[in-house]
Design an enzyme around this catalytic site. Sequence first.
Site, PDB file in Angstrom:
ATOM      1  N   HIS A  49     -19.861  46.745  31.844  1.00 42.55           N
ATOM      2  CA  HIS A  49     -19.918  45.891  30.657  1.00 42.55           C
ATOM      3  C   HIS A  49     -20.955  44.795  30.912  1.00 42.55           C
ATOM      4  O   HIS A  49     -21.253  44.456  32.061  1.00 42.55           O
ATOM      5  CB  HIS A  49     -18.561  45.247  30.402  1.00 42.55           C
ATOM      6  CG  HIS A  49     -17.502  46.197  29.950  1.00 42.55           C
ATOM      7  ND1 HIS A  49     -16.452  45.790  29.180  1.00 42.55           N
ATOM      8  CD2 HIS A  49     -17.320  47.521  30.153  1.00 42.55           C
ATOM      9  CE1 HIS A  49     -15.656  46.813  28.923  1.00 42.55           C
ATOM     10  NE2 HIS A  49     -16.173  47.886  29.518  1.00 42.55           N
ATOM     11  N   GLU A  51     -20.818  41.587  30.688  1.00 43.53           N
ATOM     12  CA  GLU A  51     -20.328  40.453  31.473  1.00 43.53           C
ATOM     13  C   GLU A  51     -20.267  40.776  32.958  1.00 43.53           C
ATOM     14  O   GLU A  51     -20.633  39.945  33.798  1.00 43.53           O
ATOM     15  CB  GLU A  51     -18.914  40.043  31.016  1.00 43.53           C
ATOM     16  CG  GLU A  51     -18.810  39.630  29.576  1.00 43.53           C
ATOM     17  CD  GLU A  51     -18.396  40.756  28.646  1.00 43.53           C
ATOM     18  OE1 GLU A  51     -17.632  40.489  27.711  1.00 43.53           O
ATOM     19  OE2 GLU A  51     -18.849  41.908  28.833  1.00 43.53           O
ATOM     20  N   CYS A  82     -13.143  42.039  31.577  1.00 44.15           N
ATOM     21  CA  CYS A  82     -14.225  41.052  31.684  1.00 44.15           C
ATOM     22  C   CYS A  82     -13.683  39.629  31.744  1.00 44.15           C
ATOM     23  O   CYS A  82     -14.198  38.802  32.488  1.00 44.15           O
ATOM     24  CB  CYS A  82     -15.201  41.228  30.524  1.00 44.15           C
ATOM     25  SG  CYS A  82     -16.107  42.782  30.639  1.00 44.15           S
TER      26      CYS A  82
END
Length: 159
Positions: A49, A51, A82
């Site tokens: 992801h 992040e 995250c």
Amino acid sequence: MEYMKEAIKQAKKAEAIDEVPIGAVIVKDSKIIARGYNRRETKHNALLHAEIIAIDKACRKLGGWRLPGCEIYVTLEPCPMCMGAIISARIEKLYFGAYDEKSGAAGSVCDLSCALPHKVETTGGVMKEDCTKLLSDFFKKLRAQKSGFGKRGEKNEDK
């Protein structure tokens, strides 16, 4: 706004490679120290992801797993994974654009920002319209492609 605009630029990089357009930047002392965008489809890895990528880069740059004095700007409200990474890294402030009513972990579905000993100051809805439009346009295009219709609603023909 300046940092969220940079996160949007990162999200557009994801979109350019047919990833869900989510971008993130980490800021320390008014300087961007790390950037990331979604790569889980292209790299076949559920962990990639925006992040997580940005946090990994920031940790390597600063030489440790703690990121005190840092802020993270993300185009979409973080998921539980995250948000956990943001908390674990001791990031002090989170700014996100679009709310995620399906899996948002900064207030929409659950709020992990204050559930653990390290509290993350959270502000949602930063450039919300721009971030939401980026995501909704991407999914409209994706649905059109899956239904067999191109960008202009013309039927795609198999060759």
